[in-house]
Design a protein around this motif. Structure first.
Motif, short mmCIF file in Angstrom:
data_model
loop_
_atom_site.label_atom_id
_atom_site.label_comp_id
_atom_site.label_asym_id
_atom_site.label_seq_id
_atom_site.Cartn_x
_atom_site.Cartn_y
_atom_site.Cartn_z
N SER A 126 -22.38 42.47 -20.12
CA SER A 126 -23.74 43.40 -20.67
C SER A 126 -22.52 44.81 -21.04
CB SER A 126 -24.57 43.69 -19.68
OG SER A 126 -24.99 42.63 -19.94
N GLN A 185 -29.72 42.62 -27.79
CA GLN A 185 -29.87 44.02 -26.56
C GLN A 185 -30.16 43.45 -25.17
OE1 GLN A 185 -32.98 45.90 -29.53
NE2 GLN A 185 -31.42 46.88 -29.62
N CYS A 186 -29.60 44.72 -24.48
CA CYS A 186 -29.55 44.29 -23.24
C CYS A 186 -30.52 45.26 -22.63
CB CYS A 186 -28.22 44.40 -22.35
SG CYS A 186 -28.15 44.86 -20.38
N GLY A 187 -31.35 45.33 -21.87
CA GLY A 187 -32.70 46.36 -21.16
C GLY A 187 -31.76 47.11 -20.18
N VAL A 188 -31.11 47.17 -20.02
CA VAL A 188 -30.08 48.27 -19.45
C VAL A 188 -29.29 49.02 -19.83
CG1 VAL A 188 -29.05 48.17 -16.81
CG2 VAL A 188 -31.18 46.87 -16.79
N LYS A 220 -25.86 42.98 -24.83
CA LYS A 220 -25.63 41.53 -24.09
C LYS A 220 -24.79 40.50 -24.87
CE LYS A 220 -29.91 40.41 -21.71
NZ LYS A 220 -30.75 40.24 -21.53
N VAL A 254 -31.82 46.70 -12.50
CA VAL A 254 -31.36 45.11 -12.73
C VAL A 254 -30.68 44.66 -13.87
CG1 VAL A 254 -31.62 43.33 -11.60
CG2 VAL A 254 -33.24 44.88 -10.55
N ARG A 311 -36.00 48.31 -14.92
CA ARG A 311 -36.02 47.75 -16.05
C ARG A 311 -34.90 46.61 -16.18
NH1 ARG A 311 -32.76 51.62 -19.87
NH2 ARG A 311 -31.67 52.33 -17.26
N VAL A 312 -34.89 45.67 -16.20
CA VAL A 312 -34.41 43.79 -15.89
C VAL A 312 -33.88 42.90 -17.18
CG1 VAL A 312 -35.11 42.09 -14.91
CG2 VAL A 312 -36.83 43.96 -14.34
N SER A 313 -32.78 43.00 -16.66
CA SER A 313 -32.52 42.26 -18.44
C SER A 313 -31.52 41.07 -17.36
CB SER A 313 -30.74 43.29 -18.88
OG SER A 313 -30.54 42.77 -19.59
#
Lengths: 371, 371, 371, 371
Positions: free
Chosen positions: A265, A333-336, A340, B179, B246-248
């Protein structure tokens, strides 16, 4: 230029080990490097290579090596080699490689001994052959000063896998800010005998001693630049200090023979960050200097980007382009952080022997080795 | 209270499948649940269980099940069961479980069909049995309203593994902010036959369809709370909305039979964040309600924290406490977020059958099932 | 008799090794053996067991052993043990076990050092505890003669697997004439670290040094009887000489953690030979003396015969009856010899630690150990 | 002769399957065969190959195939192919291959459908291309008689592995009397998806449906000769009847991706039997007709004999000579029959696709296919 080269004599230290064996396979097919001398421990020295080695490659011992008599790992036995590749274990590599450099030999090492040396370039050939520029300083500072000798190291196999796409992204989009990486590493990365079968069959080992620190530190040295000369005229590695980069690694061993897989990430400094499609395009377009210089071991594509959702996979993709490039997939896309992706690289090829060979090819192109 | 219970009749739907087989092993040793009825597809119905099943457990078929004649998965054949466990495949679970609920039966399901239903609790027993509080509303909104029937689902096996330590950390330190998780999941998570041996031997598959979305969404439902009643008196799951999380997730399949391993990086809302040692202490101290309620399937420790640098490992640790708890190790600082750690959970036990059984035990304690 | 036993103090030599660890797991659950002393190399001696061992069992270190301080492998530290189990490596077992015997201790060994000794019984507990009858002679011939000490060895793990059904067949049908066996052996049979993961992942190694000779020789000693006293009053092992038996073994290592599988073809002396069904019946009916003597570690069935065409399998069946028995399947006619069948046995349980423990239980029953 | 060949158009039936994929890899590198038509099920027909296939080979889809539009498996779509290779599954191969033959096409099949047909040669190219001599009779007996069409099958992959050394031994020493074989077979032999990962990880499956019967029967057909014409002028396969050969097989599946290993014990008719060294020499010297005819897919050595005690191994040796030959090792005396040895062959190469291709090359040499 490469087209005129022929019969460049090379030596291999640690020739009976895992990396040494891979060196021999690769060099036996090389267009101009010729295996001239093999070095191993005193236990093996004096024996024909085929008699001394516990050969573990999925192809027979190349004829170019089978009958060579193993030499002790001492510089006088390698005087007529233009290049010496070292696949030595870390516990002996430090002293031996130093002695070879002192004997004015050009050493390309896989060992970790000199990776943190402030005058030794840590070069992933698809990323930073620019760092060869510190070689004159390394020679000058040596006592006595050297005219031809030097040590160049390549990176840890897991570092190598990730810095190639990271370099491509920095090249396209400017500095990265953060990288979180979780690796799933092949057992061949631990050498032979390396891991016990009892530890890895039907199992994951979530720890590889020293590996996370190496990945975090080496990435900064490789992706960073060279400083301007200081008041003494000395240059140094800037460790990416102009735009601090945070790297956090979690390293795991999995029951895979060859090929390190990494889940990354990434957060870019640039806001807004590039889209996944822009990332894919930039990775595919990445053309490092070893390609433009036509190094014969350079892969046709430094980075192969997969569109299939379940690729790359080590068993299917590790041997693409003879394991000389890096595979990337699942760019999303990475949510954090921002993006990714999955990286795969053959840890014994681009992660070890192929890197050293490409580094040597490039050092010739750059004029640091006379042949 | 549990001590007075005996002979609670239970049924198992999907009894011949991977999860169904594990239900039968666990229930055959249960202090008060008695296997009373087994349901499977029309192809198996009418046959003795031992004749119909392709048994894949590393223990013989329990006597309590071997001779039971398999029934069709229709509610009238399970009328005398106080509890029905469902190990049905997702493609048939939706309709069958709905029919069982309509017949006023209490259904504890492993399937994903109702996990996103706004009135169905998604309960990891070591985390959120509090969500059972929505059962009265689920009954009331049913047409016709139900007196005893309901559906409770448990979470996806990979979600289950991570929400237990995440819940412990939120309990101790307040909301989490981010996370990042990379999983290395066992093949048994895909059921039987599931993955081809050709896909997973000497390999990592960096993709599990739908898995990342499930982990990211389910985590919010499970760690979130229940809203206050709205103007119609209805409550809902708040999806952790009071402190957005936010969780990835990045999900991988590895050549491991049982036990999902996950590498996590976590950022706390609270600044400064807790230290690794505080995190270890909080994880060890976590005591969920199933323990205080003395549910017989609850593990003695919800979370076992390992100090050894190379643990937990699936092969060595997945069966700790009969696979009913979660193992955590390698708690350390993260250079990008706050803390990194490794989680291991047995995907077919706490990740599936054991969760349903513990949920049922807890539903009895809470009075949602009359026995 | 066993019911009156309690608190029989035992010691374990080689306690940190693979077999030693399994001894500790098994002894920690034993009805009357109590782990009293643990011995290991000088490197470990003086440390608490939990601190010295690299524990590799899929269960935590038993409390009965965790805090015991490891002793040097010298007899004076084991004087108060009624029985000493040895899981020592072959390279040190010879001298140490001899010293323990000289100190008048009863030693039950897994090592191969004394298996070929003409006065040491090589006992597979499900087959030939009758060979304990040579113990008085072993004691008498020792210098100085012993009153309590002796060495009993158990067989190589692969030998153990096959001699149990072979003994059952000779018991039912008279002497065998020929046995051809091809093994597929688990990696745990090689100890820890044993095999490199690089040698066994995605591979078969068709060679185990010394294993075929051991299987061929040990089988004759175990299945043979004791001679009548010679002119000096001495008895000896007859090596099955009254009806010569030819055994030919081919041994392979496969990527299996625990459980040796063997494919056998057998020719009986008796013509016509028994039918496959008669063979199945005889194997199922086999009831060795350890069962009639109610040894607590004896399995409820010495041999479990499977009817399913694809069983036994190591992963599914190795733990049947705690790995104390032997599994047989696929009994069918052989087009070259008479009958073919498949044998499976847990190499670390009945193939090693469980055998020693059962031998000790039986030696108590037979009066060779005073407790 | 081969040197003059070019652009021989070939088709592949079952092109998307495991064997079909290997056909495509091999044919894409063939000196004169050109992939002209690909056939697969109705579900795939009409799609470009790259879009229809779930590609599982460790190299990219060859350009020669990637863009070909898949055709239905009907003869009219393959009229312009000189040769049709069939990698069809057994459940559909019978009817389709018959239809292709009726359309006067030359079919080289991997399926088992016609292996037992009294007019169809079952040819292992390193053993019995002599059996092509029955092709004229096959054509003549067809209704209507054929001028060009025929079916040739190759053997089951495990049979192929063993008949090559058996043929070499019969060639050197005269008839064999008995062969006992235990196989350890790779999962790729079961096709894709084939075995579940849950069935084979950390396991051995001691049963492969129908495999033992196939090995025992096919060996007789392949090693046997052709009879003299009977009163109707018809010839037939003599099933080795002039010197009856007893074959007994035990087949096991092991966690290996590619490469079948077999442990053999052999008894010769000739007394005394040859020594192990004579056997080694005879195996090394074996030069089948495909080699003397210079078929391009023939390996430089039909049989490679290993001297190292632990070879051949599937992972290290299966790709020797592109998997076109057979590896033999551990030739030694057998205490029950005469000689023991280990055989390894790549089940998808010489065991399947390579055999068909070599058969086709040889059929051209012999004049049975006009190109």
């Amino acid at each position: 230029m490469h087209s005129q080269l022929s019969n460049v004599r090379v030596g291999v230290l640690g020739a009976t080990g895992t990396v040494g064996q891979r060196f021999i396979c690769l060099l036996s097919r090389h267009p101009y490097f010729v295996i001239h001398a093999l070095g191993a421990s005193a236990r093996s020295a004096g024996k024909p290579y085929a008699a001394a080695v516990s050969w573990k490659q999925p192809e027979p011992i190349p004829q170019a090596a089978a009958d060579l008599v193993i030499r002790p790992c001492e510089p006088e036995h390698f005087k007529d080699c233009a290049i010496v590749f070292s696949g030595l274990d870390a516990d002996v590599a430090g002293d031996i490689e130093a002695a070879f450099r002192t004997a004015d030999l050009a050493v390309f090492s896989n060992a970790r001994s000199y990776r943190r040396d402030p005058h030794v370039p840590l070069v992933v050939p698809l990323v930073n052959p620019k760092h060869f520029d510190i070689i004159p300083q390394q020679r000058a500072l040596h006592t006595p000063p050297l005219s031809k000798g030097f040590i160049v190291t390549n990176a840890n196999c897991s570092t190598t896998a990730i810095v190639v796409p990271l370099a491509a992204l920095e090249h396209a989009f400017g500095p990265l800010e953060s990288v979180l990486v979780t690796t799933m590493q092949a057992v061949s990365g631990a050498g032979y005998p390396g891991l016990s079968a009892l530890d890895v069959l039907d199992n994951v080992v979530p720890y590889i001693p020293g590996e996370e620190e190496k990945m975090e530190w080496e990435t900064l040295k490789i992706l960073g630049g060279l400083s301007d000369p200081d008041s003494d005229g000395l240059i140094s590695f800037d460790m990416h200090s102009s735009a601090p980069l945070r790297v956090s690694a979690a390293c795991n061993r999995v029951p895979v023979l060859d090929g390190h897989t990494a889940s990354l990430s990434i957060r870019f400094a640039r806001r807004p960050p590039p889209s996944p499609q822009q990332v894919r395009d930039a990775l595919s377009a990445y053309t490092p200097a070893v390609q433009t210089a036509c190094c014969p071991s350079a892969p046709p594509h430094a980075i192969t980007v997969f569109e299939q959702p379940d690729r790359p996979q080590p068993r299917l993709d590790r041997n693409l382009h003879a394991g000389a490039g890096v595979c990337v997939g699942r760019v999303r896309q990475c949510g954090v952080l921002d993006v990714k992706l999955v990286v795969l690289a053959h840890n014994v090829n681009i992660g070890a022997a192929t890197s050293s060979i490409m580094n040597a090819e490039m050092a010739i192109v750059r004029g640091f080795v006379q042949v």
